[in-house]
Design a protein around this motif. Structure first.
Motif, mmCIF file in Angstrom:
data_model
loop_
_atom_site.group_PDB
_atom_site.id
_atom_site.type_symbol
_atom_site.label_atom_id
_atom_site.label_comp_id
_atom_site.label_asym_id
_atom_site.label_seq_id
_atom_site.Cartn_x
_atom_site.Cartn_y
_atom_site.Cartn_z
ATOM 1 N N GLU A 297 4.022 5.976 12.742
ATOM 2 C CA GLU A 297 4.623 7.100 13.539
ATOM 3 C C GLU A 297 4.125 7.602 15.340
ATOM 4 O O GLU A 297 4.588 8.181 16.188
ATOM 5 N N ASP A 298 3.559 6.083 15.602
ATOM 6 C CA ASP A 298 2.979 6.604 16.866
ATOM 7 C C ASP A 298 4.260 5.184 17.783
ATOM 8 O O ASP A 298 3.992 5.547 18.872
ATOM 9 N N GLY A 299 5.027 4.880 17.072
ATOM 10 C CA GLY A 299 5.908 3.693 17.311
ATOM 11 C C GLY A 299 7.177 4.426 18.245
ATOM 12 O O GLY A 299 7.454 5.854 18.253
ATOM 13 N N THR A 300 7.430 3.991 19.300
ATOM 14 C CA THR A 300 8.773 4.418 19.439
ATOM 15 C C THR A 300 9.865 4.429 18.442
ATOM 16 O O THR A 300 10.165 4.386 18.062
ATOM 17 N N PRO A 301 10.995 4.936 18.894
ATOM 18 C CA PRO A 301 11.982 5.600 18.173
ATOM 19 C C PRO A 301 12.543 4.446 17.811
ATOM 20 O O PRO A 301 13.109 3.996 16.261
ATOM 21 N N ARG A 302 13.070 3.350 18.435
ATOM 22 C CA ARG A 302 13.408 1.968 18.049
ATOM 23 C C ARG A 302 13.013 1.197 17.358
ATOM 24 O O ARG A 302 13.715 0.997 16.416
ATOM 25 N N GLU A 303 11.524 1.842 17.504
ATOM 26 C CA GLU A 303 10.342 1.063 16.100
ATOM 27 C C GLU A 303 10.644 1.459 14.900
ATOM 28 O O GLU A 303 10.324 0.942 14.042
ATOM 29 N N ARG A 304 10.735 2.716 14.942
ATOM 30 C CA ARG A 304 10.660 3.634 13.654
ATOM 31 C C ARG A 304 12.024 3.148 13.097
ATOM 32 O O ARG A 304 11.960 3.184 11.603
ATOM 33 N N TRP A 305 13.013 3.422 13.795
ATOM 34 C CA TRP A 305 14.151 3.359 13.233
ATOM 35 C C TRP A 305 15.018 1.402 12.163
ATOM 36 O O TRP A 305 15.248 1.577 11.647
ATOM 37 N N ARG A 306 13.632 0.737 12.835
ATOM 38 C CA ARG A 306 13.913 -0.721 12.978
ATOM 39 C C ARG A 306 13.340 -0.202 11.549
ATOM 40 O O ARG A 306 13.702 -1.418 10.629
ATOM 41 N N ALA A 307 12.407 0.072 11.515
ATOM 42 C CA ALA A 307 10.967 -0.432 10.393
ATOM 43 C C ALA A 307 12.233 0.825 8.771
ATOM 44 O O ALA A 307 11.569 -0.400 8.265
ATOM 45 N N VAL A 308 12.503 1.838 9.089
ATOM 46 C CA VAL A 308 13.063 2.189 8.260
ATOM 47 C C VAL A 308 14.279 1.604 7.841
ATOM 48 O O VAL A 308 14.276 1.177 5.921
ATOM 49 N N TRP A 309 15.230 0.348 8.716
ATOM 50 C CA TRP A 309 16.662 -0.029 8.118
ATOM 51 C C TRP A 309 15.503 -0.865 6.853
ATOM 52 O O TRP A 309 16.225 -1.335 6.010
ATOM 53 N N HIS A 310 14.526 -1.473 7.849
ATOM 54 C CA HIS A 310 13.410 -2.689 6.682
ATOM 55 C C HIS A 310 12.589 -2.317 6.113
ATOM 56 O O HIS A 310 13.302 -3.593 4.543
ATOM 57 N N ALA A 311 12.600 -1.635 5.389
ATOM 58 C CA ALA A 311 12.073 -0.643 4.042
ATOM 59 C C ALA A 311 13.393 -0.441 3.375
ATOM 60 O O ALA A 311 12.612 -0.577 2.286
ATOM 61 N N ALA A 312 14.589 0.314 3.383
ATOM 62 C CA ALA A 312 15.226 -0.027 3.090
ATOM 63 C C ALA A 312 15.732 -1.101 2.083
ATOM 64 O O ALA A 312 16.009 -1.017 1.103
ATOM 65 N N ARG A 313 15.836 -2.134 2.842
ATOM 66 C CA ARG A 313 16.268 -3.448 2.924
ATOM 67 C C ARG A 313 15.394 -3.609 1.290
ATOM 68 O O ARG A 313 15.511 -4.458 0.847
ATOM 69 N N ASP A 314 14.183 -4.017 1.936
ATOM 70 C CA ASP A 314 13.286 -4.196 0.674
ATOM 71 C C ASP A 314 13.295 -4.129 -0.569
ATOM 72 O O ASP A 314 13.159 -4.814 -1.248
ATOM 73 N N TRP A 315 12.793 -2.726 -0.733
ATOM 74 C CA TRP A 315 13.379 -1.974 -2.015
ATOM 75 C C TRP A 315 14.233 -2.169 -2.200
ATOM 76 O O TRP A 315 14.322 -2.427 -3.664
ATOM 77 N N ALA A 316 15.663 -1.654 -1.750
ATOM 78 C CA ALA A 316 16.952 -2.526 -2.633
ATOM 79 C C ALA A 316 16.863 -4.129 -2.882
ATOM 80 O O ALA A 316 17.563 -4.812 -4.161
ATOM 81 N N ARG A 317 16.039 -5.321 -2.046
ATOM 82 C CA ARG A 317 16.852 -6.348 -2.846
ATOM 83 C C ARG A 317 14.795 -6.789 -3.834
ATOM 84 O O ARG A 317 15.718 -7.799 -4.714
#
Length: 227
Positions: A85-105
């Motif tokens: 929540e307190d991260g930069t837009p780039r950090e939040r973007w990165r976090a969502v990408w990795h969360a989607a991949r982690d769930w898919a795997r």
């Protein structure tokens, strides 16, 4: 009477959960096309007629599984946003990408159910639209809230694309420049596609593990958008 009714409701919820768990097991073992209510009922020791009181058809059960898959994926994206929540837009973007991949795997068959080959004869109902939109809307929310920097000039959108972007921006992201929306949509497509390619083993022998390729693509798309 209220206590009796509550007990019945809880029993129904528990059996519904067991039905869907067995359906997910069969989905992993045989694929969505082979899923049948009779097979699920047999494995649970139920009469087929009893199971039909919970799901009226195979398609209704498939819809429940699809909604659950989209919901779990959306929850993963929302949890990533909450954690940054307190991260930069780039950090939040990165976090969502990795969360989607982690769930898919962790849930490859459920990912294939919603993003893989269409199931012959099945048409997803309106009820799947809202949960299906949660991941792309999570990404789009990051873009909308970010102070986007200037990006290099790119070719003008051809054909019907300008009108499509304008209409979509008005409906989903008022105030967001259409080209920024186009970049965000393109990034979402890359996310879905890259995960699918990895899950199907198409990166084996070239990009194995695919961690660095995935991380680079997340950064590249964020850069292209202007995050």
């Amino acid at each position: 009477m209220p206590a009796i009714r509550t007990a019945r409701e809880r029993a129904r919820e528990e059996l519904t959960r067991e039905i869907k768990q067995e359906a997910r097991r069969q989905l992993a073992a045989s694929g969505a096309q082979q899923l049948s209510l009779r097979a699920v009922a047999r494995e649970l020791g139920m009469a087929s007629s009893a199971l039909y009181r919970y799901f009226a058809s195979r398609d209704e059960l498939l819809t429940a599984l699809i909604i659950d898959a989209y919901t779990e994926l959306g929850d993963a994206a929302d949890q990533a946003l909450a954690a940054t929540e307190d991260g930069t837009p780039r950090e939040r973007w990165r976090a969502v990408w990795h969360a989607a991949r982690d769930w898919a795997r962790a849930n490859p068959h459920e990912y294939g159910l919603v993003f893989g080959t269409p199931i012959p004869g099945y048409a997803a109902p309106q009820a799947t639209i809202e949960p299906a939109g949660r991941l792309p809307l999570a990404l789009l929310g990051i873009v909308r809230e970010a102070p986007l920097r200037a990006t290099p000039a790119e070719p003008a959108p051809p054909g019907d694309l300008p009108g499509q972007l304008t209409a979509l921006a008005a409906a989903m992201a008022p105030g967001l420049p259409p080209l920024a929306l186009a970049r965000a949509v393109s990034a979402w497509v890359q996310l879905i596609g890259l995960i699918g390619v990895e899950l199907h083993g198409h990166l084996v022998g070239g990009f194995e593990p695919a961690d660095d390729l995935f991380a680079w693509t997340a950064e590249q798309t964020a850069e292209a958008i202007g995050l």
